[in-house]
Scaffold this motif. Structure first.
Motif, mmCIF file in Angstrom:
data_model
loop_
_atom_site.group_PDB
_atom_site.id
_atom_site.type_symbol
_atom_site.label_atom_id
_atom_site.label_comp_id
_atom_site.label_asym_id
_atom_site.label_seq_id
_atom_site.Cartn_x
_atom_site.Cartn_y
_atom_site.Cartn_z
ATOM 1 N N VAL A 12 -6.731 5.355 7.223
ATOM 2 C CA VAL A 12 -5.698 4.901 8.162
ATOM 3 C C VAL A 12 -4.819 6.099 8.512
ATOM 4 C CG1 VAL A 12 -5.607 2.523 7.284
ATOM 5 C CG2 VAL A 12 -4.075 4.242 6.333
ATOM 6 N N ALA A 13 -4.058 5.966 9.585
ATOM 7 C CA ALA A 13 -3.091 7.000 9.953
ATOM 8 C C ALA A 13 -1.692 6.496 9.623
ATOM 9 C CB ALA A 13 -3.196 7.316 11.447
ATOM 10 N N GLY A 14 -0.834 7.391 9.174
ATOM 11 C CA GLY A 14 0.540 6.999 8.875
ATOM 12 C C GLY A 14 1.185 7.965 7.903
ATOM 13 N N THR A 15 2.184 7.466 7.185
ATOM 14 C CA THR A 15 2.945 8.254 6.220
ATOM 15 C C THR A 15 2.883 7.563 4.865
ATOM 16 O OG1 THR A 15 4.431 8.977 7.982
ATOM 17 C CG2 THR A 15 5.221 9.256 5.725
ATOM 18 N N ILE A 16 2.592 8.327 3.820
ATOM 19 C CA ILE A 16 2.543 7.760 2.475
ATOM 20 C C ILE A 16 3.943 7.273 2.101
ATOM 21 C CG2 ILE A 16 2.106 8.240 0.018
ATOM 22 C CD1 ILE A 16 -0.464 8.295 1.663
ATOM 23 N N ALA A 17 4.055 5.975 1.806
ATOM 24 C CA ALA A 17 5.343 5.378 1.428
ATOM 25 C C ALA A 17 5.468 5.239 -0.085
ATOM 26 C CB ALA A 17 5.507 4.013 2.082
ATOM 27 N N ALA A 18 4.320 5.104 -0.789
ATOM 28 C CA ALA A 18 4.343 4.972 -2.249
ATOM 29 C C ALA A 18 2.960 5.267 -2.808
ATOM 30 C CB ALA A 18 4.773 3.568 -2.658
ATOM 31 N N VAL A 19 2.959 5.856 -4.007
ATOM 32 C CA VAL A 19 1.727 6.024 -4.777
ATOM 33 C C VAL A 19 1.781 4.939 -5.847
ATOM 34 C CG1 VAL A 19 0.351 7.583 -6.191
ATOM 35 C CG2 VAL A 19 1.763 8.508 -4.334
ATOM 36 N N LEU A 20 0.796 4.051 -5.872
ATOM 37 C CA LEU A 20 0.862 2.845 -6.698
ATOM 38 C C LEU A 20 0.220 2.978 -8.075
ATOM 39 C CD1 LEU A 20 0.050 0.289 -3.866
ATOM 40 C CD2 LEU A 20 2.294 1.035 -4.682
ATOM 41 N N VAL A 21 -0.475 4.095 -8.335
ATOM 42 C CA VAL A 21 -1.115 4.300 -9.636
ATOM 43 C C VAL A 21 -0.803 5.704 -10.147
ATOM 44 C CG1 VAL A 21 -2.975 2.616 -9.357
ATOM 45 C CG2 VAL A 21 -3.273 4.901 -8.472
ATOM 46 N N LYS A 22 -0.967 5.892 -11.448
ATOM 47 C CA LYS A 22 -0.655 7.176 -12.081
ATOM 48 C C LYS A 22 -1.934 7.964 -12.377
ATOM 49 C CE LYS A 22 3.517 5.529 -14.469
ATOM 50 N NZ LYS A 22 4.205 5.340 -13.271
ATOM 51 N N HIS A 23 -1.769 9.249 -12.575
ATOM 52 C CA HIS A 23 -2.871 10.157 -12.904
ATOM 53 C C HIS A 23 -3.694 9.617 -14.080
ATOM 54 C CE1 HIS A 23 -4.881 14.058 -13.467
ATOM 55 N NE2 HIS A 23 -4.786 13.764 -14.761
ATOM 56 N N GLY A 24 -4.999 9.521 -13.893
ATOM 57 C CA GLY A 24 -5.898 9.086 -14.962
ATOM 58 C C GLY A 24 -5.945 7.594 -15.206
ATOM 59 N N GLU A 25 -5.170 6.830 -14.449
ATOM 60 C CA GLU A 25 -5.129 5.379 -14.639
ATOM 61 C C GLU A 25 -6.447 4.742 -14.213
ATOM 62 O OE1 GLU A 25 -2.443 1.683 -12.945
ATOM 63 O OE2 GLU A 25 -1.493 3.639 -13.182
ATOM 64 N N ALA A 26 -6.888 3.733 -14.952
ATOM 65 C CA ALA A 26 -8.092 2.993 -14.594
ATOM 66 C C ALA A 26 -7.803 2.134 -13.367
ATOM 67 C CB ALA A 26 -8.529 2.106 -15.756
ATOM 68 N N VAL A 27 -8.736 2.154 -12.423
ATOM 69 C CA VAL A 27 -8.593 1.368 -11.195
ATOM 70 C C VAL A 27 -9.875 0.586 -10.938
ATOM 71 C CG1 VAL A 27 -6.905 2.924 -10.133
ATOM 72 C CG2 VAL A 27 -9.323 3.330 -9.749
ATOM 73 N N GLU A 28 -9.758 -0.444 -10.124
ATOM 74 C CA GLU A 28 -10.897 -1.294 -9.787
ATOM 75 C C GLU A 28 -11.144 -1.265 -8.292
ATOM 76 O OE1 GLU A 28 -10.015 -5.176 -11.256
ATOM 77 O OE2 GLU A 28 -10.006 -4.529 -13.338
ATOM 78 N N PHE A 29 -12.368 -1.579 -7.905
ATOM 79 C CA PHE A 29 -12.729 -1.627 -6.494
ATOM 80 C C PHE A 29 -11.780 -2.568 -5.749
ATOM 81 C CE2 PHE A 29 -15.014 -3.403 -2.885
ATOM 82 C CZ PHE A 29 -15.385 -2.240 -2.234
ATOM 83 N N GLY A 30 -11.253 -2.110 -4.618
ATOM 84 C CA GLY A 30 -10.369 -2.936 -3.798
ATOM 85 C C GLY A 30 -8.905 -2.880 -4.198
ATOM 86 N N GLN A 31 -8.592 -2.233 -5.310
ATOM 87 C CA GLN A 31 -7.199 -2.145 -5.766
ATOM 88 C C GLN A 31 -6.422 -1.188 -4.853
ATOM 89 O OE1 GLN A 31 -6.783 -0.933 -9.859
ATOM 90 N NE2 GLN A 31 -4.652 -0.341 -9.598
#
Length: 75
Positions: free
Chosen positions: A49-68
């Motif tokens: 997408v185009a725009g401006t990053i408003a927030a980073v929702l996860v931390k370095h090395g954090e486990a994530v799931e598809f679609g998160q």
């Protein structure tokens, strides 16, 4: 027995390097915003997408799931 494999989020190309993007960064659909490690393979993830990053929702090395959601982006 079923295993749940979770991927890992990395905001920078290498340990100690600046993140690909941070709050306030302008992105286009092709801007690389992070790496996701899946089964020892590091995949570059574009913003899509185009725009401006408003927030980073996860931390370095954090486990994530598809679609998160990983970032909030303002148009």
């Amino acid at each position: 027995r079923q295993m749940c494999i979770r991927d890992r989020f990395y905001p920078s190309p290498a340990e100690g390097e600046p993140p690909f993007v941070s709050v306030g960064s302008k992105v286009t659909p092709k801007t690389i915003v992070c790496l996701i490690e899946a089964m020892k393979v590091f995949n570059q993830i574009p913003a899509d997408v185009a725009g401006t990053i408003a927030a980073v929702l996860v931390k370095h090395g954090e486990a994530v799931e598809f679609g998160q959601p990983l970032f909030k982006v303002r148009p």
